[in-house]
Scaffold this active site. Sequence first.
Site, PDB file in Angstrom:
ATOM      1  N   ASP A 509       0.870  -1.155   0.000  1.00 49.19           N
ATOM      2  CA  ASP A 509       0.000   0.000   0.000  1.00 49.19           C
ATOM      3  C   ASP A 509       0.918   1.219   0.000  1.00 49.19           C
ATOM      4  O   ASP A 509       2.095   1.105   0.336  1.00 49.19           O
ATOM      5  CB  ASP A 509      -0.851  -0.076   1.272  1.00 49.19           C
ATOM      6  CG  ASP A 509      -1.743   1.120   1.392  1.00 49.19           C
ATOM      7  OD1 ASP A 509      -2.321   1.520   0.381  1.00 49.19           O
ATOM      8  OD2 ASP A 509      -1.867   1.648   2.505  1.00 49.19           O
ATOM      9  N   LYS A 510       0.387   2.338  -0.366  1.00 48.60           N
ATOM     10  CA  LYS A 510       1.267   3.493  -0.396  1.00 48.60           C
ATOM     11  C   LYS A 510       1.125   4.346   0.859  1.00 48.60           C
ATOM     12  O   LYS A 510       2.034   4.434   1.676  1.00 48.60           O
ATOM     13  CB  LYS A 510       0.980   4.340  -1.632  1.00 48.60           C
ATOM     14  CG  LYS A 510       1.916   5.516  -1.773  1.00 48.60           C
ATOM     15  CD  LYS A 510       1.537   6.368  -2.940  1.00 48.60           C
ATOM     16  CE  LYS A 510       0.244   7.098  -2.731  1.00 48.60           C
ATOM     17  NZ  LYS A 510       0.298   8.117  -1.695  1.00 48.60           N
ATOM     18  N   THR A 802      -2.364   1.198  -4.723  1.00 44.23           N
ATOM     19  CA  THR A 802      -2.860   2.298  -3.918  1.00 44.23           C
ATOM     20  C   THR A 802      -4.209   2.760  -4.430  1.00 44.23           C
ATOM     21  O   THR A 802      -4.532   2.606  -5.598  1.00 44.23           O
ATOM     22  CB  THR A 802      -1.860   3.471  -3.916  1.00 44.23           C
ATOM     23  OG1 THR A 802      -2.476   4.569  -3.304  1.00 44.23           O
ATOM     24  CG2 THR A 802      -1.448   3.828  -5.327  1.00 44.23           C
ATOM     25  N   GLY A 803      -4.981   3.297  -3.546  1.00 40.29           N
ATOM     26  CA  GLY A 803      -6.248   3.866  -3.943  1.00 40.29           C
ATOM     27  C   GLY A 803      -6.075   5.293  -4.431  1.00 40.29           C
ATOM     28  O   GLY A 803      -7.030   5.929  -4.854  1.00 40.29           O
TER      29      GLY A 803
END
Lengths: 1273, 353
Positions: A509-510, A802-803
């Site tokens: 994830d970022k 990532t979102g």
Amino acid sequence: MIGVCGRNERVPVNQQQAGSSTVGESRYQFLWPRTTAKAATETGAGPVPDSPALPSSPGRRAGPGQRRLLPARASDFLPSRRSWAPRPPAGSGAASASPRGNRTRGFDPPHQSDTRTIYIANRFPQNGLYTPQKFIDNRIISSKYTVWNFVPKNLFEQFRRVANFYFLIIFLVQLMIDTPTSPITSGLPLFFVITVTAIKQGYEDWLRHNSDNEVNGAPVYVVRSGGLVKTRSKNIRVGDIVRIAKDEIFPADLVLLSSDRLDGSCHVTTASLDGETNLKTHVAVPETAVLQTVASLDTLIAVIECQQPEADLYRFMGRMIITQQMEEIVRPLGPESLLLRGARLKNTKEIFGVAIYTGMETKMALNYKSKSQKRSAVEKVNQNWQKMAESTPERWQQQGERFKSAASCLKALTNSCATQGIREPELYKIEVLEDKILRFISDFLAFLVLYNFIIPISLYVTVEMQKFLGSFFIGWDLDLYHEESDQKAQVNTSDLNEELGQVEYVFTDKTGTLTENEMQFRECSINGIKYQEINGRLVSEGPTPDSSDGNLPYLNSLPHLTTSSSFRTSPESETELIKEHDLFFKAVSLCHTVQISSVQTDGIGDGPWQSNLAPSQLEYYASSPDEKALVEAAARIGIVFIGNSEETMEVKTLGKLERYKLLHILEFDSDRRRMSVIVQAPSGEKFLFAKGAESSILPNCVGGEIEKTRIHVDEFALKGLRTLCMAYKRLTSKEYEAINRRLFEARTALQQREEKLADVFHFIEKDLILLGATAVEDRLQDRVRETIEALRMAGIKVWVLTGDKHETAVSVSLSCGHFHRTMNILELINQKSDSQCAEQLRQLARRIKEDHVIQHGLVVDGTSLSLALREHEKLFMEVCRNCSAVLCCRMAPLQKAKVIRLIKISPEKPITLAVGDGANDVSMIQEAHVGIGIMGKEGRQAARNSDYAIARFKFLSKLLFVHGHFYYIRIATLVQYFFYKNVCFITPQFLYQFYCLFSQQTLYDSVYLTLYNICFTSLPILIYSLLEQHIDPHVLQSKPTLYRDISKNRQLSIKTFLYWTILGFSHAFIFFYGSYFLIGKDISLLGNGQMFGNWTFGTLVFTVMVITVTVKMALETHFWTWINHLVTWGSIIFYFVFSLFYGGILWPFLSSQNMYFVFIQLLSSGSAWFAIILMVVTCLLLDIVKKVFERQLHPTNTEKAQLIKANSSVKCLDSMCCFSEGETACASFGRMLERVVGRCSPTHVSRSWSASDPFYTNDRSILTLSTMDSSTC
Amino acid sequence: MTWSATARGAHQPDNTAFTQQRLPAWQPLLSASIALPLFFCAGLAFIGLGLGLFYSSNGIKELEYDYTGNPGTGNCSVCALADQGRAPPIRCSCAWYFSLPELFPGPVYLYYELTNFYQNNRRYGVSRDDSQLSGLPSALRHPANECAPYQRRATGLPIAPCGAIANSLFNDTFSLWHQRRPGEPYVEVPLERTGIAWWTDCHVKFRNPPLVNGSLALAFRGTAPPPNWHRPVYELSPDPNNTGFINQDFVVWMRTAALPTFRKLYARIRQGNYSAGLPRGAYRVNITYNYPVRAFGGHKRIVFSNISWMGGKNPFLGIAYLVVGSLCILMGFVMLVVYIRYQDQNDEEEDEE
């Protein structure tokens, strides 16, 4: 480039109240059109019969204005997607993944109804025309067992494991037939294992019960019978009105009724649910919003109808029917009025809400995938071997039968003799079982029992113990301890320790994982001059002509600015300059969608900067952290954004309050990549301030230092900063009129509103004058770059999922070293259709083939990804495999999991690892082979659902390269050694059958048979598998390439397995035939001429075996602590002591005294001693020779690394230059490293490019490398 | 401040050598430089030992005779023929004549050897009752089930000693006669029939049941001998200290052999004139041929052997030591060559750079 207002969650309250024409501005979708009170009364208060069909039949409502009535698709997870265009239904791949996807379509058998009707405060209608629906209570249950079902359920679970079931069968067989060994030999260990496992699982479940109880027992306030009642969370029923105070977590899914604000709004952060940290505004319907006290709520009579629970966090459809003065008002409810369990109330003193989904039906609970049992690759291999080994007794049996048939001739002979009544060795008379088939089965089972020892139950026990105890070292590791947050690493699943050494793909994830999730304003370029913020002051960075020591031009704050003589610019241009600066910061503090809230005097603010900065009462909340950072920076400089009330924005410039009238907000969208505001200054002038990615601002600028700024922006981006350009335009009133009119027209347009708006925006945002650029740093976590670099050197592919928005993601990827500047970055974004996507993919594949020199990076976004995954999986995987770095942005949580599943099931079946910190990463963490949670700011959902939780991303390198490596080596050796020693154990037993008519006679006494794996040979391997360090951990961590040595399960490859097995067989042959030939024609081995029997023979073999197998373990050990010495030599001594003791006594409870004095007699024979020594040495000779030659001729990298360590001692490591005696070793290692990495590869170039960065000072290996590069390249 | 300091590190792991995996440790590496001297030393030591063992084994003499009685192999063939008959003549006697040209150094041990006899068959091996053999009166009357079908006689009497092993007791007997000079009468050489079983076996593990009225026979009353026996267990030997369960022939037989070809000690010759060994002269072994072996293709042998400190004659150990020792040295040389070559290569590689 940056999300200026990408996630504008600010549902304009005024718009909602303004009327239906503006509803469309809200991103939320309303299922039921706003009906007037009258219309509702006509419909009636009861459940609307056709309402559930609504979502399933969009066609019925087809019409231009109705599109928004479509139910949201799961792919609409992405909250800020603006396009309302209906996507092809299959495009919403996640919808089917939602377990309750069917429900919304109206085919829902489990519940009686498709909707639930909730009477607020459970005030049911008095006329009795209702059937109360049953809802579950608000308990969250994560535990598996209860007191009652523990024993049966746990036993069932345990015997579902192949191994346990196998041992159970063996035990039962032993109970049934006449077997060579007693049932106790396998029953006792099995019982022990089952008991220990049950205790362990029971304890874990007890912990789970405790945490459940904690959650369920949390105090909440519920409005009941006109008063506020304190109760426990689990007691909340559907329909209860719950009061939540500031910063509390919602205990159930609530529909907001009222807040302490007049407009009924409240702010909520859903950080622990979806990872979004910004504040979201939720609003109550106006009728209930006024009910702000318990007393007034008591008068509320209302019914909520809503859909049955479903997992989609962003979808909610319902309506509220309020009975007021004998009139029923129907209000639609959308996600904007739903407060989700797990979210936290922010910035609002208290709210009242009515519980509609409780307990396991809350969206949070529905979003947890049931955690499946993860198994490590080693265990799977293990199981395969088991299958193989299980088949061996049969094979042996068959072979045995063949020999038996030969022997049966002899038997037939003797049998015939028996009938003649002649005396024969009576043994042959003991044929109880006459039936041949029965006989065969019995023999078969007896052999099965005899050879089941090849898979000892102790292997499982030892492996479990090793995993359980070994995992403590992770928690104990000081290097994995984060001092600032006082968090140590946490192991939730000890089954996967060795999997840490096998990782091939890392999905990370970022936000919050790679970054600190804290934006910080770093630099800016104003009017062509670069400034840096240092300690709250702006310091010019550019070449200032005559700046001298200590006389740097400060742009501290505006008073300084206005009076400063430090600006070495001509006086006449000074005022101009100030103006520009002023405008720049005005633009920064006006052009945004940041919200502000004054902290209540009693409240404790949690704004990070709030404590040390002047306007300590202010807390900014923004959907984009960048905006927040910018506004905060402007406040530090001296232009403080005070707030926006209604239509004005208040800015305090140097303590002077200025009111700007906010005329229009041209919101951010990803096509324009900019936003702008139109404000009216106090002076009456109208300005347009624009902010956006440089690619979208600079082309529209006509004035300002465009070229210089462009250079600066590039420089910022190179440093990995997130840049934004600011521009402005003065609007004459005539221009404004035109703009105003066109905006109004576009906004009220019924058709093609989007296009029209875009046109207008484009018309407005042109001919701008550039003010400058800002550079914000999403502070990367410490040592992220090195960690990613190290992962790559270790041969691990890193994917960032990532979102976040594309631009943000790319810039962070660049700054964290995931993407290099030298990389050829391929993009697969904004693909609208299948064919387009396929075309693009093909193009990418071609590009990869064409320019294969450069490393490739791939950027994919969520939509394109779901298109790519649907039809073109293979092509996509092909492209991905050729990319050294992949970045997936705009990913929905379930999509993240899907990507991982895709990689997992790809032909290579790589081991995947997912790192994340938020609740949105949970599905991905659970999907991956190894899930790692970062214990970050966003709650502990990820940490709790992960297999391992660490405090910082950088710990990953130690976790993988040191712990993973060790655990892998340890467990691999453990498993193979176990097979080896049991091959050693069983083969003589098998060989003996050739000399005892395949009568299943055991070679060893049954006590030895039982204790071999439990006592005599278990501890050395267990201690080895806990303490072994074949290479110094520092070496492992500084040389990530060593990780490649163990990749692809190399230690458990068929080759090494064969080696161990052959070794086992050859040792067994040596034991058995050594002893066999020693006895020869059964000559006496004693000085007094007496004879040994079969038990002495077996004991001789057994003694040699115990010693050999233990010393073999000693040969494998590279790390001899006192414990190793103790258990290794202790095991051998224990064997002797035990045997003397066991053989020295006639055991009253044993039926046969076979072993009486056997061992002592054996030891009194000189020949036996000589034979033992000879056989042990011969066995080990083979192994030593192999080891020495291998090390000398083809040393592996690992062995070379060992050499370094051995030759150069600790000093070498510390001083970095091993020029004492380890010179040669270091040089050879250097060569090896070079070979592995490849000279002058792009990574090297990039590394030297970034060599100026201060990151590498501590990382010796990389330092070595860079110096090497300079010499060799 | 102290409290905050402790609170701060509340979860801080202990910094001990064990938890940080920093225990002091010896980290050996199996490199050629270590292995080389090891191999040479071990090789030399083994060769030395091997030579010693080989000569020690070579000094042992063995004399054996197959009296199974295959046709044309001596006078036992008569008995062997009878072996195939329905009722073997009890006490079929035969003899083996041999002469020793020189002294057979003592002490001399007399073994009998059976081949193709699977005493290690599982069902055979378990067919005994150790508690009965240890003289437990209750077990005497109630033999263990393992003994079946030799648990009880058809009459219901418990068998003592029960089980297949006891039932198949070897019952040939031997006596040795010596003729000093041709023409002189044969003199019986005293065979010592005790001390042939493990001391612990016939003193601890095997016990007669408590005497009844001072009589062993009474103690065994109510039991029956195994079906193949011609006399009850208490009459195995006239010597009261060597009869019953503690009869050493019986005890020796009850220690089941490991392999289908086995020897069992029959007697020791160490009395009187024969304590130094069997002097030269002619010898005759009188054999009572009772035990049938031809039915299962077995052979019976009689073996005279003297033994050294390391037991009977078996050159295997010495040869094995010699082989392994030479292998060690050979490997050492190969390793040395490889080691030197590797070093050279290393130097070359360095030179290249």
